[in-house]
Design a protein around this motif. Structure first.
Motif, PDB file in Angstrom:
ATOM      1  N   LEU A 187       4.878  -5.544  -0.260  1.00 46.26           N
ATOM      2  CA  LEU A 187       4.519  -4.152  -0.564  1.00 46.26           C
ATOM      3  C   LEU A 187       4.992  -3.203   0.530  1.00 46.26           C
ATOM      4  N   ILE A 188       4.914  -3.643   1.779  1.00 49.07           N
ATOM      5  CA  ILE A 188       5.386  -2.810   2.887  1.00 49.07           C
ATOM      6  C   ILE A 188       6.899  -2.595   2.773  1.00 49.07           C
ATOM      7  N   VAL A 189       7.633  -3.639   2.494  1.00 49.55           N
ATOM      8  CA  VAL A 189       9.088  -3.525   2.331  1.00 49.55           C
ATOM      9  C   VAL A 189       9.423  -2.591   1.171  1.00 49.55           C
ATOM     10  N   LEU A 190       8.725  -2.747   0.049  1.00 46.55           N
ATOM     11  CA  LEU A 190       8.962  -1.863  -1.105  1.00 46.55           C
ATOM     12  C   LEU A 190       8.628  -0.414  -0.779  1.00 46.55           C
ATOM     13  N   ALA A 191       7.576  -0.189  -0.012  1.00 42.73           N
ATOM     14  CA  ALA A 191       7.205   1.176   0.380  1.00 42.73           C
ATOM     15  C   ALA A 191       8.286   1.792   1.266  1.00 42.73           C
ATOM     16  N   ILE A 218      11.479   1.007   1.341  1.00 44.10           N
ATOM     17  CA  ILE A 218      12.644   1.278   0.481  1.00 44.10           C
ATOM     18  C   ILE A 218      12.417   2.533  -0.354  1.00 44.10           C
ATOM     19  N   ALA A 219      11.204   2.700  -0.894  1.00 45.30           N
ATOM     20  CA  ALA A 219      10.901   3.888  -1.700  1.00 45.30           C
ATOM     21  C   ALA A 219      11.005   5.158  -0.864  1.00 45.30           C
ATOM     22  N   LEU A 234      14.185  10.065   0.614  1.00 45.86           N
ATOM     23  CA  LEU A 234      14.873  10.876   1.614  1.00 45.86           C
ATOM     24  C   LEU A 234      16.344  11.101   1.282  1.00 45.86           C
ATOM     25  N   PHE A 235      17.001  10.109   0.689  1.00 43.59           N
ATOM     26  CA  PHE A 235      18.436  10.189   0.477  1.00 43.59           C
ATOM     27  C   PHE A 235      18.851  10.817  -0.846  1.00 43.59           C
TER      28      PHE A 235
END
Length: 100
Positions: free
Chosen positions: A14-18, A20-21, A26-27
């Motif tokens: 979940l931390i990795v997905l957050a 990435i989101a 931002l981009f």
């Protein structure tokens, strides 16, 4: 004796997905801005092509050059003429050098 299998926990995923989101958030707006800049640059390039063709036409002919004359003589395409008109419709404060 059983060995434990190393794997990611649900919280780590979940931390990795957050992360990435957040990076995507931002981009994506910056990419949209860049796309608009590229489109504007392309439009300005088409305007320069049309105006260059008008100058070449003026060298060989007398009288006022019109966009319709450039089209009928095959010096520019319909798409170039449409882009030229669209550019000056969006940028009304700029002076137009070739009438329709």
């Amino acid at each position: 004796m059983k060995k434990g299998i190393k794997s990611f926990t649900l919280i780590e995923m979940l931390i990795v997905l957050a992360i990435i989101a957040v990076l995507i958030l931002l981009f994506v707006p910056n990419l949209v801005k860049e796309k608009d800049k590229v489109k504007e640059t392309g439009s300005r390039a088409i305007v320069k092509v049309v105006e260059s063709q008008a100058e070449l036409y003026r060298i060989d002919h007398t009288g006022e050059v019109k966009l319709s004359e450039l089209l009928s003589n095959g010096l520019i395409s319909q798409q170039q003429a449409d882009n030229y008109n669209d550019y000056y419709a969006k940028n009304k404060n700029e002076s137009r050098s070739i009438p329709n």
